[in-house]
Design a protein around this motif. Structure first.
Motif, short mmCIF file in Angstrom:
data_model
loop_
_atom_site.label_atom_id
_atom_site.label_comp_id
_atom_site.label_asym_id
_atom_site.label_seq_id
_atom_site.Cartn_x
_atom_site.Cartn_y
_atom_site.Cartn_z
N GLY A 167 31.39 -13.70 -14.71
CA GLY A 167 31.64 -13.20 -16.17
C GLY A 167 31.46 -14.14 -17.22
N ASN A 168 32.25 -13.95 -18.24
CA ASN A 168 32.39 -15.04 -19.32
C ASN A 168 30.99 -14.91 -20.15
OD1 ASN A 168 33.46 -16.86 -21.09
ND2 ASN A 168 32.71 -18.65 -19.90
N HIS A 169 30.55 -13.85 -20.29
CA HIS A 169 29.13 -13.58 -20.99
C HIS A 169 27.87 -14.45 -20.54
CE1 HIS A 169 30.71 -10.85 -23.98
NE2 HIS A 169 31.95 -11.48 -23.82
N TYR A 170 27.56 -14.41 -19.11
CA TYR A 170 26.60 -14.92 -18.51
C TYR A 170 25.12 -14.62 -19.28
CZ TYR A 170 23.18 -16.43 -15.02
OH TYR A 170 22.13 -17.07 -14.26
N ALA A 171 24.62 -15.80 -19.70
CA ALA A 171 23.44 -15.82 -20.50
C ALA A 171 22.42 -16.55 -19.68
CB ALA A 171 23.72 -16.43 -21.91
N GLY A 172 22.18 -16.76 -18.47
CA GLY A 172 21.23 -17.55 -17.85
C GLY A 172 20.10 -16.64 -17.23
N THR A 173 19.54 -17.11 -16.31
CA THR A 173 18.37 -16.50 -15.53
C THR A 173 18.85 -16.39 -14.30
OG1 THR A 173 16.60 -16.91 -17.15
CG2 THR A 173 16.10 -16.33 -14.95
N PHE A 174 19.13 -15.07 -13.56
CA PHE A 174 19.27 -15.22 -12.00
C PHE A 174 18.43 -14.46 -11.53
CE2 PHE A 174 21.21 -13.58 -8.34
CZ PHE A 174 22.34 -14.34 -7.82
N ASP A 175 17.69 -15.04 -10.33
CA ASP A 175 16.59 -14.85 -9.61
C ASP A 175 17.01 -14.51 -8.11
OD1 ASP A 175 14.20 -13.90 -8.39
OD2 ASP A 175 13.03 -15.63 -9.10
N GLY A 176 17.18 -13.31 -7.68
CA GLY A 176 17.44 -13.06 -6.37
C GLY A 176 16.64 -13.29 -5.35
#
Length: 190
Positions: A40-49
């Motif tokens: 949570g907390n307004h995630y602003a990164g890049t998440f690559d599954g």
């Protein structure tokens, strides 16, 4: 790098603790089981599954459930979510609960089955994003939703959507497919 349940929890703790722009990638499938660890907390990164699967088996009474609780300008790509969300409340999603900012979702598959016993209005269930917030701009590309959505009450059967349920900002879908099942009475494929 996320290769285990412990790694996901550490990632969640770092983001929820303030490192909202943290980039992450999955290097193996991860099964969270019944542990409700939402990013949570307004995630602003890049998440690559990287094509891996995040599996959940959540049963909760509070609602507002999704693997990513709030994102704000995030990029989520190549992630598969699967499993179950069961709740006696509403606002449920297979990937993101609330999206803010310029958020991009691509190459993702949501195969999360959602069951709600909520009886005070619609269950507000969605495959990808439950709510695109005011002034948000969400782009969803090359994604598939194939989870089953089931409300156990007549009132709960309202407000189900394949990709996005509540939309107050802008949302663009390109090359996306809804192949799930539902028992909704007011259904939207948005």
């Amino acid at each position: 790098e996320i290769a285990s349940k412990a790694d996901w929890k550490e990632f969640r703790d770092l983001v929820n603790g303030g490192q909202t722009k943290l980039n992450a990638k999955m290097t193996a499938d991860v099964d969270l089981g019944s542990d409700i660890w939402q990013v949570g907390n307004h995630y602003a990164g890049t998440f690559d599954g990287q094509g891996h699967t995040l599996k959940i088996n959540w049963n909760d009474t509070s609602g507002w459930l999704a693997p990513f609780y709030t994102v704000d300008g995030a990029t989520i790509k190549n992630l598969r979510t699967e499993g179950e969300i069961k709740s006696s409340s509403h606002f449920l999603s297979g990937l993101v609960q609330s999206a803010y900012g310029n958020t991009t979702i691509s190459g993702c598959v949501s195969a999360v089955n959602i069951t709600s016993t909520y009886d005070n209005g619609g269950c507000d269930a969605a495959g990808m994003v439950e709510c695109v917030r005011d002034n948000a701009n969400v782009t969803i590309t090359d994604c598939l939703v194939k989870g089953k959505f089931h409300a156990t009450t007549e009132g709960g059967r309202r407000y189900m959507s394949g990709f996005v349920e509540n939309q107050y900002g802008k949302c663009t879908l390109t090359n996306c497919l809804y192949a799930g099942e539902n028992n909704g009475t007011r259904w939207s494929r948005t």
